[in-house]
Design an enzyme around this catalytic site. Structure first.
Site, PDB file in Angstrom:
ATOM      1  N   HIS A 135      51.132  18.549  58.300  1.00  0.00           N
ATOM      2  CA  HIS A 135      50.823  18.131  59.682  1.00  0.00           C
ATOM      3  C   HIS A 135      51.619  18.925  60.725  1.00  0.00           C
ATOM      4  O   HIS A 135      51.280  18.886  61.913  1.00  0.00           O
ATOM      5  CB  HIS A 135      51.110  16.636  59.884  1.00  0.00           C
ATOM      6  CG  HIS A 135      50.217  15.743  59.076  1.00  0.00           C
ATOM      7  ND1 HIS A 135      48.845  15.783  59.184  1.00  0.00           N
ATOM      8  CD2 HIS A 135      50.498  14.790  58.138  1.00  0.00           C
ATOM      9  CE1 HIS A 135      48.322  14.892  58.345  1.00  0.00           C
ATOM     10  NE2 HIS A 135      49.294  14.275  57.699  1.00  0.00           N
ATOM     11  N   HIS A 166      44.994  13.017  54.089  1.00  0.00           N
ATOM     12  CA  HIS A 166      44.903  13.294  55.532  1.00  0.00           C
ATOM     13  C   HIS A 166      44.578  14.756  55.794  1.00  0.00           C
ATOM     14  O   HIS A 166      45.054  15.638  55.082  1.00  0.00           O
ATOM     15  CB  HIS A 166      46.238  12.950  56.212  1.00  0.00           C
ATOM     16  CG  HIS A 166      46.676  11.542  55.971  1.00  0.00           C
ATOM     17  ND1 HIS A 166      47.573  11.204  54.979  1.00  0.00           N
ATOM     18  CD2 HIS A 166      46.317  10.383  56.578  1.00  0.00           C
ATOM     19  CE1 HIS A 166      47.760   9.894  54.985  1.00  0.00           C
ATOM     20  NE2 HIS A 166      47.013   9.368  55.944  1.00  0.00           N
ATOM     21  N   ASP A 212      47.996  10.718  48.117  1.00  0.00           N
ATOM     22  CA  ASP A 212      47.661   9.494  48.857  1.00  0.00           C
ATOM     23  C   ASP A 212      46.155   9.224  48.788  1.00  0.00           C
ATOM     24  O   ASP A 212      45.648   8.307  49.443  1.00  0.00           O
ATOM     25  CB  ASP A 212      48.183   9.530  50.312  1.00  0.00           C
ATOM     26  CG  ASP A 212      48.092  10.896  50.963  1.00  0.00           C
ATOM     27  OD1 ASP A 212      47.442  11.797  50.397  1.00  0.00           O
ATOM     28  OD2 ASP A 212      48.665  11.052  52.066  1.00  0.00           O
ATOM     29  N   ASP A 218      45.370  16.552  50.199  1.00  0.00           N
ATOM     30  CA  ASP A 218      46.008  15.328  50.691  1.00  0.00           C
ATOM     31  C   ASP A 218      44.925  14.435  51.320  1.00  0.00           C
ATOM     32  O   ASP A 218      43.908  14.940  51.802  1.00  0.00           O
ATOM     33  CB  ASP A 218      47.061  15.696  51.743  1.00  0.00           C
ATOM     34  CG  ASP A 218      47.900  14.518  52.209  1.00  0.00           C
ATOM     35  OD1 ASP A 218      49.011  14.331  51.689  1.00  0.00           O
ATOM     36  OD2 ASP A 218      47.433  13.773  53.105  1.00  0.00           O
TER      37      ASP A 218
HETATM   38  C1  SP5 Z   1      51.952  13.977  54.806  1.00  0.00           C
HETATM   39  C2  SP5 Z   1      51.194  12.704  55.087  1.00  0.00           C
HETATM   40  O1  SP5 Z   1      50.512  12.206  54.201  1.00  0.00           O
HETATM   41  N1  SP5 Z   1      51.357  12.141  56.300  1.00  0.00           N
HETATM   42  C3  SP5 Z   1      50.639  10.973  56.634  1.00  0.00           C
HETATM   43  C4  SP5 Z   1      50.987  10.420  57.965  1.00  0.00           C
HETATM   44  C5  SP5 Z   1      50.179   9.188  58.271  1.00  0.00           C
HETATM   45  N2  SP5 Z   1      50.745   8.426  59.307  1.00  0.00           N
HETATM   46  C6  SP5 Z   1      49.961   7.387  59.931  1.00  0.00           C
HETATM   47  C7  SP5 Z   1      49.244   6.538  58.950  1.00  0.00           C
HETATM   48  C8  SP5 Z   1      48.342   5.479  59.610  1.00  0.00           C
HETATM   49  C9  SP5 Z   1      47.788   4.616  58.480  1.00  0.00           C
HETATM   50  N3  SP5 Z   1      46.841   3.639  58.926  1.00  0.00           N
HETATM   51  C10 SP5 Z   1      46.835   2.400  58.157  1.00  0.00           C
HETATM   52  C11 SP5 Z   1      46.098   2.462  56.854  1.00  0.00           C
HETATM   53  C12 SP5 Z   1      46.230   1.165  56.082  1.00  0.00           C
HETATM   54  N4  SP5 Z   1      45.525   1.238  54.813  1.00  0.00           N
HETATM   55 ZN    ZN Z   2      48.633  12.320  53.600  1.00  0.00          ZN
END
Ligand code: SP5
Ligand code: ZN
Length: 339
Positions: free
Chosen positions: A157, A193, A281, A191
């Protein structure tokens, strides 16, 4: 033997909590993650060789990131050992004169409230980048066909001049900057995300192709980027591809995207090196991601990538169910063996 890069100072960075929909929760990016991976790796001494990176990749960090970003982390070294600073004011770009030597100004260089600074963040993040750099070096020199960087904190990110998403330096981008001096590089980001930082760093680059399979940003972090219409720009047009998927995807659909879209793109590009931003994840019981992959699925995915027959560097990204993370990583790495 598969080399595994890790430095114990990566454990010094300890985020404490983050806010989720107004609720304070334990921070997902804990040191237990790295410890889970290490213990699963150490259970197979005949397969994995643990190596400590030797030096901060200063040169590659400055080729990848702005000097201000590094100053922000160096400024945070003045925090007390028990202090953690959470950026929470994120000013618009046109109304401020940011000063990276002022801790409250760190919000200018940050895009979310879940990525705190501590006195040890710089050292942990630089060693995390060193893992990716030195794993890439082993592959570049032909010492190993596959190497794994146990990078933590994660990196995908982080963009040229901003941190966020638990990421500070973009580890996979730093490895790619090294390898692109020797040839064409494909970065495949699996990943959960979208790897917004990696995408932005190489968006105009035709020597580094960036491919992402991830939760649709309409519903999932990082929200503002990661749509299928983002294809690269300038010389880099056609060298960026996104495959956003809906919630709950299972292995059949995931493999289908890999086989019918992603692998043909990699073959068409014919890179000299493959870099994998490997987040877990996507695991069925991950507390942050929303796909439904299982431990054995990672081995199958890895087999498909192994069959590309490319020198490959695997860089750790997310994966927050610490109990299963080590097993998931080992399952993935075992797919990169000729059996
Ligand atoms: C590297 C990496 O995987 N960073 C991820 C950062 C995510 N941060 C915000 C996550 C928001 C999650 N929303 C709630 C989901 C509940 N299942
Ligand atoms: Zn992630």
């Amino acid at each position: 033997m598969i080399p595994v890069l890790f430095h114990e100072d990566q454990l010094l960075h300890k985020p404490v909590y983050e806010w989720r929909f107004g609720e304070r929760i334990e921070h997902p990016e804990t040191t237990y993650r790295a410890e889970s991976i290490l213990s699963a790796i150490k259970a197979h001494p005949e397969i994995f060789r643990l190596i400590k990176p030797q030096k901060f990749p200063h040169q590659l960090i400055s080729e990848t990131h702005s000097k201000e970003l590094k100053i922000v982390y160096q400024t945070a070294m003045t925090l007390r050992a028990d202090e953690t600073f959470y950026p929470s004011v994120f000013p618009k770009r046109d109304v401020t004169k940011p000063d990276p030597t002022k801790i409250p100004h760190s919000g200018y260089y940050c895009f979310d409230a879940g990525t705190p600074l501590t006195a040890y963040t710089y050292s942990a993040a630089a060693w995390s980048a060193a893992c990716a750099n030195e794993a890439a070096k082993l592959v570049e020199e032909g010492q190993s066909r596959v190497a794994y960087a146990l990078s933590r904190p994660p990196g995908h990110h982080a963009s040229k001049s901003m941190f966020g998403g638990y990421c500070y330096f973009n580890n996979v981008a730093i490895a790619a900057k090294r390898l692109r001096k020797k040839g064409k590089v494909c970065i495949l980001d699996i990943d959960f995300h979208h790897g917004n930082g990696t995408q932005s760093i190489f968006y105009r680059d035709d020597k580094v192709m960036v491919l992402n399979i991830h939760g649709d940003p309409d519903a999932f972090y990082p929200y503002f980027v990661g749509t299928a219409s983002e294809k690269g720009a300038g010389l880099g047009l056609g060298f960026n591809h996104n495959f956003p998927l809906g919630a709950g995807i299972e292995v059949e659909q995931y493999i289908n995207v890999l086989q019918s879209d992603v692998i043909p793109l990699i073959k068409g590009f014919s890179p000299d090196f493959l870099l994998v931003s490997a987040g877990f994840d996507t695991y069925v019981s991950d507390p942050v991601g929303n796909f439904s992959l299982e431990t054995n699925d990672y081995r199958y995915i890895a087999k498909l990538l192994y069959q590309l027959d490319l020198p490959t560097v695997i860089v750790q990204e997310g994966g927050y169910e610490a109990r299963s993370l080590g097993d998931n990583v080992v399952s993935f790495l075992l797919g990169f063996r000729a059996i």
